[in-house]
Design a protein around this motif. Structure first.
Motif, PDB file in Angstrom:
ATOM      1  N   ARG A  20      12.607  -8.642  -3.655  1.00 53.92           N
ATOM      2  CA  ARG A  20      11.969  -7.541  -4.359  1.00 53.92           C
ATOM      3  C   ARG A  20      10.789  -8.076  -5.144  1.00 53.92           C
ATOM      4  O   ARG A  20      10.841  -9.167  -5.713  1.00 53.92           O
ATOM      5  N   VAL A  21       9.720  -7.295  -5.170  1.00 48.98           N
ATOM      6  CA  VAL A  21       8.513  -7.742  -5.844  1.00 48.98           C
ATOM      7  C   VAL A  21       8.757  -7.884  -7.337  1.00 48.98           C
ATOM      8  O   VAL A  21       9.411  -7.047  -7.965  1.00 48.98           O
ATOM      9  N   ASP A  22       8.252  -8.959  -7.890  1.00 51.42           N
ATOM     10  CA  ASP A  22       8.237  -9.179  -9.332  1.00 51.42           C
ATOM     11  C   ASP A  22       6.869  -8.684  -9.813  1.00 51.42           C
ATOM     12  O   ASP A  22       5.844  -9.345  -9.606  1.00 51.42           O
ATOM     13  N   SER A  23       6.837  -7.520 -10.447  1.00 48.66           N
ATOM     14  CA  SER A  23       5.565  -6.886 -10.808  1.00 48.66           C
ATOM     15  C   SER A  23       4.734  -7.751 -11.739  1.00 48.66           C
ATOM     16  O   SER A  23       3.500  -7.844 -11.596  1.00 48.66           O
ATOM     17  N   PHE A  24       5.376  -8.402 -12.705  1.00 43.47           N
ATOM     18  CA  PHE A  24       4.651  -9.258 -13.650  1.00 43.47           C
ATOM     19  C   PHE A  24       4.013 -10.441 -12.923  1.00 43.47           C
ATOM     20  O   PHE A  24       2.840 -10.755 -13.128  1.00 43.47           O
ATOM     21  N   ARG A  25       4.802 -11.073 -12.075  1.00 42.91           N
ATOM     22  CA  ARG A  25       4.289 -12.249 -11.360  1.00 42.91           C
ATOM     23  C   ARG A  25       3.183 -11.848 -10.393  1.00 42.91           C
ATOM     24  O   ARG A  25       2.160 -12.529 -10.281  1.00 42.91           O
ATOM     25  N   PHE A  26       3.374 -10.717  -9.702  1.00 40.10           N
ATOM     26  CA  PHE A  26       2.375 -10.307  -8.709  1.00 40.10           C
ATOM     27  C   PHE A  26       1.061  -9.941  -9.380  1.00 40.10           C
ATOM     28  O   PHE A  26      -0.010 -10.378  -8.936  1.00 40.10           O
ATOM     29  N   LEU A  27       1.115  -9.140 -10.432  1.00 43.92           N
ATOM     30  CA  LEU A  27      -0.127  -8.777 -11.116  1.00 43.92           C
ATOM     31  C   LEU A  27      -0.784 -10.000 -11.757  1.00 43.92           C
ATOM     32  O   LEU A  27      -2.013 -10.090 -11.823  1.00 43.92           O
ATOM     33  N   GLY A  28       0.026 -10.958 -12.191  1.00 44.44           N
ATOM     34  CA  GLY A  28      -0.540 -12.206 -12.702  1.00 44.44           C
ATOM     35  C   GLY A  28      -1.287 -12.955 -11.615  1.00 44.44           C
ATOM     36  O   GLY A  28      -2.373 -13.505 -11.847  1.00 44.44           O
ATOM     37  N   LEU A  29      -0.724 -12.963 -10.429  1.00 42.65           N
ATOM     38  CA  LEU A  29      -1.375 -13.608  -9.293  1.00 42.65           C
ATOM     39  C   LEU A  29      -2.661 -12.881  -8.908  1.00 42.65           C
ATOM     40  O   LEU A  29      -3.643 -13.499  -8.486  1.00 42.65           O
ATOM     41  N   MET A  30      -2.663 -11.545  -9.065  1.00 45.00           N
ATOM     42  CA  MET A  30      -3.818 -10.718  -8.686  1.00 45.00           C
ATOM     43  C   MET A  30      -4.812 -10.542  -9.829  1.00 45.00           C
ATOM     44  O   MET A  30      -5.753  -9.760  -9.691  1.00 45.00           O
ATOM     45  N   ARG A  31      -4.628 -11.231 -10.930  1.00 46.71           N
ATOM     46  CA  ARG A  31      -5.490 -11.031 -12.102  1.00 46.71           C
ATOM     47  C   ARG A  31      -6.969 -11.073 -11.709  1.00 46.71           C
ATOM     48  O   ARG A  31      -7.415 -11.944 -10.952  1.00 46.71           O
ATOM     49  N   ASN A  32      -7.725 -10.070 -12.199  1.00 42.59           N
ATOM     50  CA  ASN A  32      -9.172  -9.946 -11.933  1.00 42.59           C
ATOM     51  C   ASN A  32      -9.485  -9.654 -10.466  1.00 42.59           C
ATOM     52  O   ASN A  32     -10.598  -9.903 -10.006  1.00 42.59           O
ATOM     53  N   LYS A  33      -8.507  -9.132  -9.750  1.00 44.57           N
ATOM     54  CA  LYS A  33      -8.712  -8.768  -8.345  1.00 44.57           C
ATOM     55  C   LYS A  33      -8.326  -7.303  -8.135  1.00 44.57           C
ATOM     56  O   LYS A  33      -7.634  -6.698  -8.966  1.00 44.57           O
ATOM     57  N   ASN A  34      -8.749  -6.737  -7.000  1.00 44.32           N
ATOM     58  CA  ASN A  34      -8.516  -5.320  -6.722  1.00 44.32           C
ATOM     59  C   ASN A  34      -7.946  -5.126  -5.320  1.00 44.32           C
ATOM     60  O   ASN A  34      -8.300  -5.863  -4.391  1.00 44.32           O
ATOM     61  N   ILE A  35      -7.090  -4.125  -5.194  1.00 47.68           N
ATOM     62  CA  ILE A  35      -6.429  -3.824  -3.922  1.00 47.68           C
ATOM     63  C   ILE A  35      -6.769  -2.398  -3.514  1.00 47.68           C
ATOM     64  O   ILE A  35      -6.604  -1.460  -4.308  1.00 47.68           O
ATOM     65  N   GLY A  36      -7.226  -2.218  -2.277  1.00 47.74           N
ATOM     66  CA  GLY A  36      -7.578  -0.892  -1.795  1.00 47.74           C
ATOM     67  C   GLY A  36      -6.799  -0.508  -0.553  1.00 47.74           C
ATOM     68  O   GLY A  36      -6.525  -1.354   0.302  1.00 47.74           O
ATOM     69  N   PHE A  37      -6.437   0.773  -0.470  1.00 46.11           N
ATOM     70  CA  PHE A  37      -5.794   1.346   0.703  1.00 46.11           C
ATOM     71  C   PHE A  37      -6.736   2.392   1.293  1.00 46.11           C
ATOM     72  O   PHE A  37      -7.284   3.214   0.557  1.00 46.11           O
ATOM     73  N   VAL A  38      -6.913   2.372   2.604  1.00 41.09           N
ATOM     74  CA  VAL A  38      -7.808   3.313   3.276  1.00 41.09           C
ATOM     75  C   VAL A  38      -7.065   3.934   4.443  1.00 41.09           C
ATOM     76  O   VAL A  38      -6.598   3.211   5.337  1.00 41.09           O
ATOM     77  N   GLY A  39      -6.934   5.264   4.445  1.00 43.15           N
ATOM     78  CA  GLY A  39      -6.249   5.896   5.566  1.00 43.15           C
ATOM     79  C   GLY A  39      -5.751   7.284   5.249  1.00 43.15           C
ATOM     80  O   GLY A  39      -6.375   8.027   4.483  1.00 43.15           O
ATOM     81  N   ASP A  40      -4.592   7.640   5.813  1.00 43.64           N
ATOM     82  CA  ASP A  40      -4.079   9.005   5.724  1.00 43.64           C
ATOM     83  C   ASP A  40      -2.986   9.128   4.659  1.00 43.64           C
ATOM     84  O   ASP A  40      -2.791   8.227   3.843  1.00 43.64           O
ATOM     85  N   SER A  41      -2.266  10.250   4.680  1.00 52.38           N
ATOM     86  CA  SER A  41      -1.304  10.532   3.612  1.00 52.38           C
ATOM     87  C   SER A  41      -0.108   9.587   3.608  1.00 52.38           C
ATOM     88  O   SER A  41       0.560   9.431   2.586  1.00 52.38           O
ATOM     89  N   LEU A  42       0.176   8.940   4.737  1.00 51.38           N
ATOM     90  CA  LEU A  42       1.250   7.944   4.738  1.00 51.38           C
ATOM     91  C   LEU A  42       0.841   6.715   3.949  1.00 51.38           C
ATOM     92  O   LEU A  42       1.675   6.057   3.313  1.00 51.38           O
ATOM     93  N   THR A  43      -0.437   6.411   3.949  1.00 48.59           N
ATOM     94  CA  THR A  43      -0.936   5.330   3.106  1.00 48.59           C
ATOM     95  C   THR A  43      -0.894   5.741   1.639  1.00 48.59           C
ATOM     96  O   THR A  43      -0.609   4.925   0.766  1.00 48.59           O
ATOM     97  N   GLU A  44      -1.147   7.021   1.354  1.00 48.28           N
ATOM     98  CA  GLU A  44      -1.001   7.503  -0.021  1.00 48.28           C
ATOM     99  C   GLU A  44       0.454   7.396  -0.470  1.00 48.28           C
ATOM    100  O   GLU A  44       0.738   7.037  -1.619  1.00 48.28           O
ATOM    101  N   ASN A  45       1.384   7.701   0.428  1.00 50.11           N
ATOM    102  CA  ASN A  45       2.810   7.533   0.160  1.00 50.11           C
ATOM    103  C   ASN A  45       3.110   6.072  -0.224  1.00 50.11           C
ATOM    104  O   ASN A  45       3.866   5.791  -1.167  1.00 50.11           O
ATOM    105  N   PHE A  46       2.490   5.155   0.497  1.00 49.06           N
ATOM    106  CA  PHE A  46       2.598   3.713   0.248  1.00 49.06           C
ATOM    107  C   PHE A  46       2.053   3.390  -1.145  1.00 49.06           C
ATOM    108  O   PHE A  46       2.679   2.690  -1.951  1.00 49.06           O
ATOM    109  N   LEU A  47       0.852   3.920  -1.443  1.00 43.92           N
ATOM    110  CA  LEU A  47       0.213   3.635  -2.724  1.00 43.92           C
ATOM    111  C   LEU A  47       1.045   4.121  -3.902  1.00 43.92           C
ATOM    112  O   LEU A  47       1.184   3.415  -4.904  1.00 43.92           O
ATOM    113  N   VAL A  48       1.598   5.325  -3.812  1.00 41.27           N
ATOM    114  CA  VAL A  48       2.371   5.876  -4.930  1.00 41.27           C
ATOM    115  C   VAL A  48       3.553   4.968  -5.261  1.00 41.27           C
ATOM    116  O   VAL A  48       3.847   4.702  -6.432  1.00 41.27           O
TER     117      VAL A  48
END
Length: 314
Positions: free
Chosen positions: A18-46
């Motif tokens: 299971r993802v460790d939110s603190f560790r993952f966001l620490g790893l992604m510090r100063n970076k951005n993640i984008g999703f491009v696509g249809d409503s199933l990708t929005e389901n993923f994003l939520v």
């Protein structure tokens, strides 16, 4: 619906934590993640946003650069957002134009410029460090019936002879992949999510199809449900995946294959429990999107582990 949270995948030949939110966001510090696509990708994003918010209660809504929705996590200076582009390519409704083709619709056409990305994600190449693309669920005659068809253009001119739906899908894939390879910097970690399978039983969404299941499918049932050779109502996921995998060969875009693991979960859709008045009578059961918490949470586990491994190993 209680059972949705009681099933857990145990993958073969690998560990999935299971993802460790603190560790993952620490790893992604100063970076951005984008999703491009249809409503199933929005389901993923939520699902993604809900999980990450645990690590930053100060998260704020974010809608810029054409994003449909997203969030900014100020504690880590990380943005995660979704750009709605159901076909990936630019498309627009045009009234009837008889000169284009004898096969044009009675009411008009949806013009698809196969070599032009949709405006929603046309100007994001300089912003994201990780991108996840998808398309597929809108490529059907339920979305674009014969009287209002897709007509495919390239170089500003209609393609002749006119392309059928899957042939147009293939051309769009090839052009969008080529565009991503040409325009997006090599530093960006790029994924293409394969199809999220539907689980309609007894008919399609508008033909009394249902998904009132309380257990996952067994392995021996999967081909009966999803193999295109059986011509069932859920065949399109594997059919489209074959075209996507072919288009991605030899590119820098990584395949994010969540299809097979999701095929098991016939029990994990909203079905009749959408909570919206008259939605089932109007739209039928929702056997396509996923309940949250549920299947997309495991997608997040898979994606974050892949991102983390890629960043840590360079």
């Amino acid at each position: 619906m209680v059972r949705i949270n009681s099933w857990k995948w145990v993958p073969e030949h690998c560990d999935l934590n299971r993802v460790d939110s603190f560790r993952f966001l620490g790893l992604m510090r100063n970076k951005n993640i984008g999703f491009v696509g249809d409503s199933l990708t929005e389901n993923f994003l939520v699902s993604f946003l809900c999980i990450l918010r645990v690590a930053d209660a100060g998260a704020k809504k974010w809608k810029r650069k054409g994003a449909w929705r997203g969030a900014y996590f100020p504690k880590f200076n990380v943005t995660v957002a979704y750009h709605r582009a159901v076909l990936l390519a630019k498309y627009e409704w045009q009234p009837q134009q008889p000169q284009l083709s004898d096969k044009d619709g009675d009411r008009g056409i949806y013009r698809v410029d196969t070599d032009i990305p949709a405006d929603d994600w046309a100007n994001i190449a300089d912003f994201y460090d990780v991108l996840v693309f998808n398309t597929g669920h809108w490529w059907g005659y339920d979305k674009f019936p014969k009287e209002k068809p897709l007509v495919f253009f390239e170089g500003g001119k209609p393609i002749h002879p006119p392309l059928e739906m899957l042939d147009g899908f293939k051309v769009v894939l090839e052009n969008m992949v080529a565009h991503i390879e040409k325009v997006f910097p090599k530093r960006i970690l790029k994924f293409w999510r394969l199809q999220s399978p539907r689980h309609f039983h007894g008919g399609d969404w508008n033909q009394n199809g249902s998904c009132l299941f309380d257990e996952p499918l067994g392995e021996l049932q999967l081909d009966l449900w999803f193999d295109p050779s059986n011509n069932g109502v859920n065949k399109e996921a594997r059919q489209l995946n074959r075209l996507i995998e072919s288009a991605l060969k030899g590119t820098s875009i990584r395949t994010l294959d969540l299809t097979h693991m999701s095929e098991f979960r016939a029990d994990a859709h909203p079905a009749i429990w959408l909570g919206k008045k008259d939605s089932v009578s109007v739209w039928g059961q929702d056997c396509m999107h996923w309940c949250l918490p549920g299947v997309p949470d495991t997608w997040v586990d898979v994606l974050t582990q892949l991102i983390g491994y890629s960043l840590e190993t360079g």
